[in-house]
Scaffold this active site. Structure first.
Site, PDB file in Angstrom:
ATOM      1  N   ASN A   1       0.855  -1.194   0.000  1.00  0.00           N
ATOM      2  CA  ASN A   1       0.000   0.000   0.000  1.00  0.00           C
ATOM      3  C   ASN A   1       0.885   1.237   0.000  1.00  0.00           C
ATOM      4  O   ASN A   1       1.745   1.391   0.875  1.00  0.00           O
ATOM      5  CB  ASN A   1      -0.906   0.002   1.238  1.00  0.00           C
ATOM      6  CG  ASN A   1      -1.859   1.182   1.247  1.00  0.00           C
ATOM      7  OD1 ASN A   1      -1.434   2.327   1.375  1.00  0.00           O
ATOM      8  ND2 ASN A   1      -3.145   0.914   1.096  1.00  0.00           N
TER       9      ASN A   1
ATOM     10  N   SER B   1      -5.121  -0.363  -3.017  1.00  0.00           N
ATOM     11  CA  SER B   1      -5.654   0.969  -2.766  1.00  0.00           C
ATOM     12  C   SER B   1      -6.767   0.799  -1.746  1.00  0.00           C
ATOM     13  O   SER B   1      -7.711   0.036  -1.980  1.00  0.00           O
ATOM     14  CB  SER B   1      -6.187   1.584  -4.063  1.00  0.00           C
ATOM     15  OG  SER B   1      -6.502   2.946  -3.855  1.00  0.00           O
ATOM     16  N   GLU B   2      -6.661   1.488  -0.600  1.00  0.00           N
ATOM     17  CA  GLU B   2      -7.519   1.129   0.536  1.00  0.00           C
ATOM     18  C   GLU B   2      -8.991   1.481   0.329  1.00  0.00           C
ATOM     19  O   GLU B   2      -9.836   1.087   1.121  1.00  0.00           O
ATOM     20  CB  GLU B   2      -6.989   1.726   1.847  1.00  0.00           C
ATOM     21  CG  GLU B   2      -7.051   3.234   1.960  1.00  0.00           C
ATOM     22  CD  GLU B   2      -5.742   3.888   1.559  1.00  0.00           C
ATOM     23  OE1 GLU B   2      -4.977   3.273   0.783  1.00  0.00           O
ATOM     24  OE2 GLU B   2      -5.480   5.023   2.024  1.00  0.00           O
ATOM     25  N   ASN B   3      -9.315   2.204  -0.742  1.00  0.00           N
ATOM     26  CA  ASN B   3     -10.731   2.435  -1.021  1.00  0.00           C
ATOM     27  C   ASN B   3     -11.388   1.215  -1.674  1.00  0.00           C
ATOM     28  O   ASN B   3     -12.573   1.261  -1.988  1.00  0.00           O
ATOM     29  CB  ASN B   3     -10.921   3.691  -1.885  1.00  0.00           C
ATOM     30  CG  ASN B   3     -10.106   3.666  -3.151  1.00  0.00           C
ATOM     31  OD1 ASN B   3      -8.962   3.223  -3.163  1.00  0.00           O
ATOM     32  ND2 ASN B   3     -10.692   4.117  -4.226  1.00  0.00           N
TER      33      ASN B   3
ATOM     34  N   SER C   1     -11.326  -4.298   2.635  1.00  0.00           N
ATOM     35  CA  SER C   1     -10.031  -3.672   2.395  1.00  0.00           C
ATOM     36  C   SER C   1      -9.243  -3.537   3.699  1.00  0.00           C
ATOM     37  O   SER C   1      -8.057  -3.867   3.768  1.00  0.00           O
ATOM     38  CB  SER C   1     -10.245  -2.299   1.765  1.00  0.00           C
ATOM     39  OG  SER C   1      -9.021  -1.653   1.551  1.00  0.00           O
TER      40      SER C   1
END
Lengths: 234, 211
Positions: free
Chosen positions: B23, B46-48, B88
């Protein structure tokens, strides 16, 4: 009970009240329930506690409800794109509860799943853990976080059917599936409202049990915050 | 000659290993994707809600439903998967991400990190940073060694509100590379033409030198 409603205004009729808690899906401006936010603004509902990862931008998304001072308190993880938000907060006109993004996602998931609290390592030793119960597991310290529920959840999906089954698209999914489960009453806005049987049951992300009303979006803007591109030859 | 932002990103890319799920934070860390060494395959999270982040799109391929955690338009790869924010952060909190590269306002010699708030001034929020530093196996910080006013950012103790306690494993700044473990901080590399004395002058934290 028929779930489809003709538009956002009618879909919110009778479910809004002053002082209520509302969840709104989306990450930045991606996957936000545009029509429902506009209808909520038009309803004039006051003193809202809004649970949403971000606060929109000054003139779009939840920023529209900040302009009209309909929001009393926000629970969010990041509000960096909204100047009006920062101004209202620093002037102490707006309450704010920052949650780490993953803690917020899990609080909503837990709320929708009937779990009142859970322990996480996130935030231990920081401001956000102050005053909360701590507990050690296998030598590591965790902090207790509580589940979140809302009076009404407003979510955005790509496709939905008349029973409220929902399918999201790409990164517009984000917080929407958990929020759909954590609303005592959930209203979904979809780009394409189809007949029952048209969606593949194996591909459904949110089963219709979590959705009480559904509308098809009109005139979606789907605004982009950071238009980053590459050019041919790169 | 101190390292540029690109130099720091290039150096950070050397921490990547084949098969890593990684990340990258917003800002300089994003540049690391440009310097992934040949022969190494890494998957960017991608943490979304996305694994397998592709490059920026061509103009005609822009999709408002496809953004990264910095809200930038991006593309997908053949290997891409999408998921909710809860899944996530399950990946992140559950220790399934090997490496996170983030920016910082301050780092302390014990590995404490501050990068989300300046009381009374800046109110942006922590986003996913607190979850990342708590859950990811290795945390690398890329930062300018000093603030714009010249003050030290690598400190004995952070003065700003913390993002995490004892979470930083490595700092890559324009002067060089530090590692941090239970024994404290160690300067392990210097940027070209930078001296240990210069680093000491520009640093408040105590550190050993093992070049």
């Amino acid at each position: 009970m028929k779930k489809p409603y003709p538009d956002a205004v009618s879909a919110l009729d009778g479910v809004l009240f002053d002082g209520m808690t509302i969840m709104a899906g989306g990450f930045g401006l991606c996957g936000i329930p545009e029509n429902l936010i506009t209808a909520l603004r038009g309803s004039g509902t006051q003193n809202i506690t809004a649970i949403s990862n971000n606060a929109g931008v000054d003139d779009f998304g939840l920023g529209l409800l900040l302009q009209t001072r309909q929001i009393k308190k926000m629970i969010s993880s990041y509000v960096g794109e909204n100047k009006e938000f920062e101004r209202q907060y620093l002037a102490q006109e707006l309450e704010l509860e920052f949650n780490p993004q993953g803690t917020m996602a899990e609080r909503i998931r837990a709320g929708g799943a009937g779990i009142p609290g859970f322990y996480t390592k996130t935030g231990v030793g920081t401001l956000i853990a102050e005053g909360k119960e701590h507990k050690d597991f296998d030598g590591d310290t965790y902090v207790l976080e509580t589940g979140l529920v809302a009076d009404v959840s407003l979510v955005k999906a790509w496709k939905g059917d008349r029973e409220g089954n929902l399918i999201y698209r790409k990164t517009a999914r984000n917080f929407n599936p958990m929020m759909a489960t954590a609303g005592k009453f959930t209203v979904a806005e979809v780009e394409e409202l189809v007949e029952v049987g048209e969606l593949d049951p194996d591909q459904i992300h949110t089963p219709g049990i979590f959705v009480q009303r559904i509308i098809q979006s009109k005139d979606l803007e789907k605004r982009i915050e950071q238009r980053t591109i590459r050019t041919r030859g790169e | 000659m101190a390292w540029t932002r690109e130099d720091m990103a290039r150096r950070a890319a050397l921490e990547l290993q084949d098969g890593f799920y990684v990340n990258l934070g917003i800002g300089i860390p994003t540049l690391v994707a440009n310097f992934i060494p040949d022969g190494i395959s890494v998957t960017l999270q991608s943490e979304n809600g996305m694994l397998g982040m592709g490059p920026f799109p061509y103009e005609e391929d822009i999709d408002p439903d496809l953004i990264n955690a910095g809200k930038q338009t991006i593309t997908e790869l053949d290997s891409t998967s999408y998921f909710s924010s809860a899944d996530s952060f399950g990946m992140i909190r559950g220790g399934h991400i090997a490496l996170s590269i983030l920016g910082a306002m301050q780092v302390a010699e014990n590995g404490d990190l501050a990068n989300w708030m300046i009381p009374g001034k800046m109110v942006k929020g922590m986003g996913g940073a607190m979850d990342l530093v708590a859950g990811v196996k290795k945390v690398v910080i890329i930062m300018d060694h000093n603030a714009r006013d010249g003050s030290a950012k690598f400190l004995k103790e952070c003065t700003l509100p913390l993002t995490g306690v004892r979470v930083v494993d490595m700092i890559i700044s324009d002067v060089g590379v530090f590692t941090i473990d239970d024994e404290g901080a160690t300067l392990v590399e210097l940027a070209p033409d930078v001296t240990v004395e210069e680093v000491q002058e520009r640093t408040e934290a105590n550190f050993k030198v093992a070049l």
